[in-house]
Design a protein around this motif. Structure first.
Motif, short mmCIF file in Angstrom:
data_model
loop_
_atom_site.label_atom_id
_atom_site.label_comp_id
_atom_site.label_asym_id
_atom_site.label_seq_id
_atom_site.Cartn_x
_atom_site.Cartn_y
_atom_site.Cartn_z
N GLY A 198 0.65 -1.22 0.03
CA GLY A 198 -0.07 -0.07 0.08
C GLY A 198 0.88 1.26 0.00
O GLY A 198 0.61 2.19 -0.59
N ALA A 199 2.00 1.17 0.74
CA ALA A 199 2.83 2.53 0.79
C ALA A 199 3.77 2.71 -0.31
O ALA A 199 3.68 3.76 -0.90
CB ALA A 199 3.74 2.20 2.00
N LEU A 200 3.96 1.23 -0.94
CA LEU A 200 4.52 1.64 -2.41
C LEU A 200 3.89 2.17 -3.37
O LEU A 200 4.20 2.94 -4.11
CB LEU A 200 5.17 0.18 -2.73
N ARG A 201 2.49 1.48 -3.31
CA ARG A 201 1.50 2.27 -4.36
C ARG A 201 1.41 3.91 -4.13
O ARG A 201 1.37 4.55 -5.09
CB ARG A 201 0.26 1.54 -4.41
N GLN A 202 1.51 4.19 -3.01
CA GLN A 202 1.19 5.67 -2.52
C GLN A 202 2.45 6.53 -3.15
O GLN A 202 2.22 7.52 -3.70
CB GLN A 202 1.04 6.04 -1.22
N VAL A 203 3.59 5.94 -2.95
CA VAL A 203 4.82 6.65 -3.59
C VAL A 203 4.87 6.64 -5.01
O VAL A 203 5.11 7.60 -5.48
CB VAL A 203 6.00 5.85 -2.89
N ALA A 204 4.53 5.48 -5.88
CA ALA A 204 4.30 5.60 -7.11
C ALA A 204 3.45 6.38 -7.67
O ALA A 204 3.52 7.38 -8.48
CB ALA A 204 4.21 4.14 -7.45
N ARG A 205 2.20 6.43 -7.23
CA ARG A 205 1.01 7.19 -7.60
C ARG A 205 1.66 9.10 -7.28
O ARG A 205 1.57 9.84 -7.99
CB ARG A 205 -0.24 7.11 -6.75
N ALA A 206 2.14 9.08 -6.12
CA ALA A 206 2.79 10.56 -5.84
C ALA A 206 3.84 10.93 -6.82
O ALA A 206 3.83 12.14 -7.36
CB ALA A 206 3.40 10.68 -4.61
N ALA A 207 4.55 10.04 -7.21
CA ALA A 207 5.72 10.29 -8.21
C ALA A 207 5.14 10.51 -9.64
O ALA A 207 5.48 11.53 -10.35
CB ALA A 207 6.86 9.11 -8.37
N ASP A 208 4.01 9.86 -10.04
CA ASP A 208 3.34 10.09 -11.33
C ASP A 208 2.65 11.27 -11.16
O ASP A 208 2.61 11.96 -12.28
CB ASP A 208 2.40 9.01 -11.40
N ARG A 209 2.05 11.54 -10.15
CA ARG A 209 1.15 12.89 -10.25
C ARG A 209 2.24 14.00 -9.95
O ARG A 209 2.00 15.32 -10.61
CB ARG A 209 0.41 12.91 -8.82
N LEU A 210 3.30 13.99 -9.59
CA LEU A 210 4.22 15.16 -9.24
C LEU A 210 4.96 15.31 -10.38
O LEU A 210 5.84 16.31 -10.46
CB LEU A 210 4.96 15.00 -7.88
N GLY A 211 5.28 14.54 -11.50
CA GLY A 211 5.96 14.61 -12.47
C GLY A 211 7.30 14.21 -12.37
O GLY A 211 8.38 14.47 -13.31
N PHE A 212 7.71 13.22 -11.54
CA PHE A 212 8.95 12.42 -11.60
C PHE A 212 9.17 11.66 -12.77
O PHE A 212 8.22 11.22 -13.47
CB PHE A 212 9.10 11.49 -10.22
N ALA A 213 10.28 11.77 -13.51
CA ALA A 213 10.57 11.02 -14.64
C ALA A 213 10.52 9.61 -14.94
O ALA A 213 9.76 9.14 -15.64
CB ALA A 213 12.12 11.57 -15.26
N TYR A 214 11.02 8.91 -13.56
CA TYR A 214 10.76 7.63 -13.60
C TYR A 214 10.94 7.14 -12.22
O TYR A 214 11.20 7.69 -11.34
CB TYR A 214 11.87 6.69 -14.61
N VAL A 215 10.25 6.02 -12.05
CA VAL A 215 10.31 5.23 -10.85
C VAL A 215 11.31 4.16 -11.13
O VAL A 215 11.02 3.21 -12.35
CB VAL A 215 8.83 4.82 -10.12
N ALA A 216 12.06 3.57 -10.13
CA ALA A 216 12.81 2.42 -10.34
C ALA A 216 12.79 1.40 -9.48
O ALA A 216 12.67 1.74 -8.15
CB ALA A 216 14.28 2.88 -10.83
N THR A 217 13.36 0.23 -9.69
CA THR A 217 13.55 -0.92 -8.61
C THR A 217 14.75 -1.72 -9.09
O THR A 217 14.80 -1.94 -10.20
CB THR A 217 12.16 -1.62 -8.56
N CYS A 218 15.20 -2.38 -8.09
CA CYS A 218 16.56 -3.21 -8.31
C CYS A 218 16.18 -4.55 -8.48
O CYS A 218 15.06 -5.00 -8.49
CB CYS A 218 17.73 -2.75 -7.44
N ASP A 219 17.35 -5.43 -8.66
CA ASP A 219 17.20 -6.80 -8.82
C ASP A 219 18.37 -7.68 -8.01
O ASP A 219 19.37 -7.48 -8.33
CB ASP A 219 17.29 -7.11 -10.42
N HIS A 220 17.80 -8.70 -7.37
CA HIS A 220 18.63 -9.49 -6.97
C HIS A 220 17.62 -10.68 -6.47
O HIS A 220 16.61 -10.92 -6.03
CB HIS A 220 19.41 -9.20 -5.37
N VAL A 221 18.19 -11.90 -7.02
CA VAL A 221 17.28 -13.21 -6.96
C VAL A 221 17.51 -13.85 -5.67
O VAL A 221 16.55 -14.27 -5.07
CB VAL A 221 17.73 -14.28 -8.27
N ALA A 222 18.75 -13.97 -5.00
CA ALA A 222 19.08 -14.54 -3.82
C ALA A 222 20.23 -13.78 -3.16
O ALA A 222 21.24 -13.64 -3.85
CB ALA A 222 19.06 -15.79 -3.64
N VAL A 223 20.35 -13.55 -1.95
CA VAL A 223 21.42 -12.99 -1.11
C VAL A 223 22.01 -14.06 -0.37
O VAL A 223 21.42 -14.39 0.45
CB VAL A 223 20.99 -11.60 -0.53
#
Length: 303
Positions: free
Chosen positions: A23-48
């Motif tokens: 839910g918090a993740l979605r709020q941040v993404a919606r805010a970034a979209d609404r406020l004009g941020f160029a992109y939202v990003a996420t990283c990658d690791h299969v196992a640590v």
């Protein structure tokens, strides 16, 4: 900006993110979209592996699933994998996954790729860690063919080859989604310059950027590559305003004009876009910081 919650490395994650959820993740993404941020990003690791878990944590959301989820709650912001460890997967599998994300988002995917650094991760998946650079080079070439306009793409390399195999849905963006290459080693810079549509700094301090960008330019000029090329950098942690708490010694804070004046240096160095991260004690403070940045700082950054 890289979205919070999806990776809990002790290098940058805030304590509140540990208990936060979708839910918090979605709020941040919606805010970034609404406020004009160029992109939202996420990283990658299969196992640590255990030896790195104390520093890196084991929470790393899958980038394909995460970006597809964020595509459904945003409309304008681009969706960036920063970065996908592409050599861990067959390029046709990656092309299928990310072409679907691009289609679901109406053409908003930017595929960021990198070589990876966790030896045990490669070993567990049966991929030669010591040949990951050469493997990534070929993977990028194959991905560019597979994500192109042809429903039945063709590619032949030393490890991968395919023809007569159709993949749909095709990406919405034509001729294909851009591929940005991350990393700051000489091999990564060469890969970005010769194969990529852009370069993603992996946290180089600003004083190291001129030599990196100069190397990219020289490599591209020598290879005769003169098309569009995006240069990205990750800024220092930010706090817009006067913090009433200890935001750490490496945080850029102060009035909007002060923050903007410092960030404008990146443009003078040849950087096209900066990825920002905000110090915050909870979700509400993060959303406030994003709004302050978008409303007060960002308008001062562009000529």
């Amino acid at each position: 900006m890289q979205v919070p919650i999806t990776s809990l490395s002790t290098l940058y994650a805030e304590p509140w993110e540990v208990e936060a959820g979708p839910g918090a993740l979605r709020q941040v993404a919606r805010a970034a979209d609404r406020l004009g941020f160029a992109y939202v990003a996420t990283c990658d690791h299969v196992a640590v592996p255990v030896r790195l878990a104390a520093a890196m944590g084991t929470t790393w959301y899958d980038p394909v699933a995460t970006l597809a989820h964020l595509a459904a709650v945003t409309e304008r912001t681009l969706l960036l994998s920063h970065v996908s460890v592409a050599a861990l997967r067959h390029p046709l599998v990656l092309a299928k996954q990310y072409a679907t994300v691009d289609r679901l988002s109406d053409g908003r995917l930017v595929l960021g790729v990198g070589a990876g650094h966790v030896r045990e991760e490669f070993q567990a998946l049966g991929v030669d860690f010591h040949r990951r650079g050469a493997l990534l080079d070929e993977t990028v070439d194959a991905l560019k063919a597979a994500l192109g306009p042809e429903e039945f793409p063709e590619f032949r390399g030393s490890r991968f080859a395919f023809r007569g195999l159709g993949q749909a849905p095709r990406p919405a963006r034509t001729p294909r989604p851009p591929v940005w290459v991350g990393g700051s080693s000489p091999a990564a810079l060469r890969r970005a310059a010769l194969r990529g549509d852009g370069w993603l700094s992996q946290g180089d301090p600003r004083e190291r950027l001129p030599e990196r960008i100069d190397a990219l330019r020289r490599l591209r000029e020598k290879a005769g590559r003169d098309g569009p090329f995006a240069v990205g950098a990750i800024s220092e942690a930010l706090y817009v305003g006067t913090p009433g708490w200890d935001v750490g010694p490496r945080t850029l804070s102060g009035r909007a004009g002060t923050v903007a004046e410092s960030l404008r240096v990146y443009g003078a160095l040849g950087v096209d876009q900066i990825q920002v991260r905000f110090r915050c004690r909870d979700l509400a403070e993060l959303l406030d910081q994003m709004a302050a940045f978008a409303g007060e700082v960002a308008p001062l950054l562009n000529d």
